[in-house]
Design a protein around this motif. Sequence first.
Motif, PDB file in Angstrom:
ATOM      1  N   PRO A 486      38.421  33.561  28.905  1.00  0.00           N
ATOM      2  CA  PRO A 486      38.272  33.026  30.268  1.00  0.00           C
ATOM      3  C   PRO A 486      37.752  34.094  31.220  1.00  0.00           C
ATOM      4  N   GLU A 490      39.458  32.694  36.221  1.00  0.00           N
ATOM      5  CA  GLU A 490      40.274  31.772  35.424  1.00  0.00           C
ATOM      6  C   GLU A 490      41.561  32.447  34.962  1.00  0.00           C
ATOM      7  N   ARG A 491      41.471  33.723  34.616  1.00  0.00           N
ATOM      8  CA  ARG A 491      42.674  34.451  34.208  1.00  0.00           C
ATOM      9  C   ARG A 491      43.677  34.533  35.346  1.00  0.00           C
ATOM     10  N   ILE A 494      45.537  31.273  35.468  1.00  0.00           N
ATOM     11  CA  ILE A 494      46.438  31.159  34.311  1.00  0.00           C
ATOM     12  C   ILE A 494      47.665  32.045  34.487  1.00  0.00           C
ATOM     13  N   GLU A 497      50.203  30.810  37.153  1.00  0.00           N
ATOM     14  CA  GLU A 497      51.017  29.691  36.672  1.00  0.00           C
ATOM     15  C   GLU A 497      52.049  30.179  35.664  1.00  0.00           C
ATOM     16  N   VAL A 657      51.124  26.411  29.318  1.00  0.00           N
ATOM     17  CA  VAL A 657      50.256  26.808  30.429  1.00  0.00           C
ATOM     18  C   VAL A 657      48.792  26.824  30.017  1.00  0.00           C
ATOM     19  N   THR A 658      48.522  27.392  28.814  1.00  0.00           N
ATOM     20  CA  THR A 658      47.134  27.567  28.388  1.00  0.00           C
ATOM     21  C   THR A 658      47.037  27.603  26.875  1.00  0.00           C
ATOM     22  N   SER A 659      45.893  27.168  26.358  1.00  0.00           N
ATOM     23  CA  SER A 659      45.600  27.290  24.932  1.00  0.00           C
ATOM     24  C   SER A 659      44.652  28.452  24.665  1.00  0.00           C
ATOM     25  N   GLN A 660      44.254  29.133  25.724  1.00  0.00           N
ATOM     26  CA  GLN A 660      43.300  30.238  25.571  1.00  0.00           C
ATOM     27  C   GLN A 660      43.983  31.564  25.279  1.00  0.00           C
ATOM     28  N   TYR A 661      45.308  31.574  25.376  1.00  0.00           N
ATOM     29  CA  TYR A 661      46.057  32.787  25.067  1.00  0.00           C
ATOM     30  C   TYR A 661      47.236  32.456  24.169  1.00  0.00           C
TER      31      TYR A 661
END
Length: 811
Positions: A486, A490-491, A494, A497, A657-661
């Motif tokens: 991201p 965007e980070r 994330i 949140e 919260v996120t699927s990117q991490y």
Amino acid sequence: MSSLYYRQKQAWASLRKKPGFVGTVITTMGITLGALLCILTLAYVLIAKPLPYPEQEHLYRVDSEFVDANNEGVGKAFTYPSLMHLYQKQTIFDESALIYFDENVLTSSPTQPTMNTAFVTPQWFNLLGVEMAIGRIFEATEALNTNNPVAILSYRTWQDEFAGTADILSQKVSFSGTSFNIVGVLSEDFIEPQIYSTGRNSQVFMPWDFNEVGEDLRKSWININDTQLFIGKLNDKISLSQAKQILTPLMNDTWQENVVGFDFFKGWSLSSDITPLQSVILGDNQDTVYMLLAGVIGLVLIACANIANLFMSRTAEQQRQLAIHAAIGASKKQLFKTLFAESGLLMAMAIIIALVIALGGFEIMQYFLAQRLPRVDELNLNGFTLLCALAITFVLAFFFAKLSANMINYRALNATLQSSGKGSGIQVSHKVRQLLIISQVAIVTALVFVNISLLKDAVNTIENPIGFETNNITTLVLAGASTTPPSREERKVIMQELKTKLSQLPQVEAISQSASPLSGFGIWAQVVVSTNERLVVKTKPVDENYFNLINQPLLEGRTFTDTEISDEVDLLLVNDVYARHLAGDKSPLGMQITFGGPEDPAAVIVGVVKGMTIPGRSETPMRAYPAAHRGGTRLMLKLKPGQAISRQQAAEIIAGVTSQYSLFELSSLDNRRDQLLFTQYTTAITSAILALLTFFLAAIGLYGILSYGTQMRRFEIGTRLAIGAKRRTLITMIIKDNSLSLITGIITGMILLVILYLGFPKELEAYLQVQLVPVFALTLGLIATISWFACYWPLRQFINRPAIYSLRGSD
């Protein structure tokens, strides 16, 4: 052969009648020889045993060393393009490989463990002669710039993470959003060379192209990284000096051309450092091994002195039996063989116990010291260990038999028989007793002093304030889980949140969006605007809650505000060490520092904090703390007392919260602090045990020797009691008679310490301080105590009874 069997049979029959003697000898020698075999094997593996790789004598690691304008070394590391230039342009290595060490989250596993990964070029496996359990090594299709996503597992990873499944080559592993086809599993016998850090074993190997270095850093000639390495097999026609002369200009000239626009690096240069792989792996552990060996040999010598005393007493008891042998024609040589049969049998039993103890020692070292000593995984009962065991058995058996045989007055044995065993056919001479006392005291003086010194130093290091708190603080680190990371904005969303979710947990008291104080410091190039001074300082961005959360004291000025962090204002805090360097006794507040190039904005110093030290180290280096931004993926959680957060709980919150991490690390600062202090804890425990064991063995040995001497003076003591001598007078007499030997032993011990210092001046310099005077006084006090005890206790049986008991030698 029949005579040998007969002697062994007779020796066993004789020894069975003395279970106490047998038990003491084989237990004492078994324990001390077990420790000796363990350390001897360690020394062999680390120092003498060849590496388990083909043509290992031609394998070298190449390092790039930065030298500043003052011709002082700054550090060893590569910039990414400099490393690539070396790999592609060098001609002196017949074969070379690149290695990048990292840690990544295995996102394809339900438990998502963090794994040690290595990104390598195919030659890595060829250089090390790797054999496979299943599948193949990397091929030309996985070489540089092929971007072929394949992976090789270590044998342990295959067993632990995939339960040793037979269809492993049809499965995949995923890291950072990329899926890798598994093409092989390393052999169970493969030993990875620990050329990056001791105890680190890679669990998954992937092609070099997929390493975690960002595209911007792959083109940067000023950002260094010590996790990327180069090894190669040097052409046997080129010497090390020639290799360095060739590689240094190859690396330096190109680097100079690419940093010519950076004023910070004006006057800097690169030099190559070529080190044999064996030396890289051994590191600075050679002196540690020698110190361990010296300590264990000292214990063995004390044990030998004690057992020698037992053997002499045993020989004195056997004088009637030996007299019978002499009377029926046994020569002195035959008597020696009889004594050798007994000592050989005892040493054989002791060495069997020693081998078992050595095996246990190998297990202990592999469990506790794998992160501190290299190659401990190779410890086993090898040919060297067994050869040492045989040699030690023979030498000690011969020594004890010879010592006993030298006590025998062959001509007096017949007289001994005629007098029914009374008299003094066999006695330990006064000189031998003095020598035993001197050796015991000398060795114990040296060993106890060294061990108490090591214990004191280790305890001081453990108790040394580090400048911040670790209690109830947990670090949480994220890892990327997608191929496209991201953006910075965007980070920020994330992370905001995620912090909100974590702060709502009942066990969380406070949160800082900063890395742990025990890690996260990078080496940043800095320029002082007012003086144009160029510095390299350990630096870490932190947020407004960092210093309050770990309770690191603010000495001057202020910390950051929430608004300043959100607006990314260029501000800076420094520790007191850096502040003194910048301004001396004056305040550094308001001074400006730039990072990197001249186009970078200057950060203003707004505060000074107290310096901190890393546990296990004594120095407090200069540190700088610029204001962080809200996109950082490292957090510290201050938990309420007695509370904890589980990895599963943290992973579920992140997934919500996120699927990117994904969750990369969750660990407490207390655990990390204990890990860093592991060496000191180990040193403290080991030195304390060795000091107590040395003290105990010395007490037994001195008691035995002095008790024997007192027994020999039984009649004299009885006579003095009969004519009115007082108890105090007799005690003083015995102590005075042995004082010369005791003092000589102490002086000899001091000489041993001086010799030890002359042999290891650099290693021992830190320990030789004024503070050691009380330690030396304590050592002398302990020696005096056990010497007084050894003089007094055997005398009690005579001075506390009527003189008639001593005169007639009866109970």
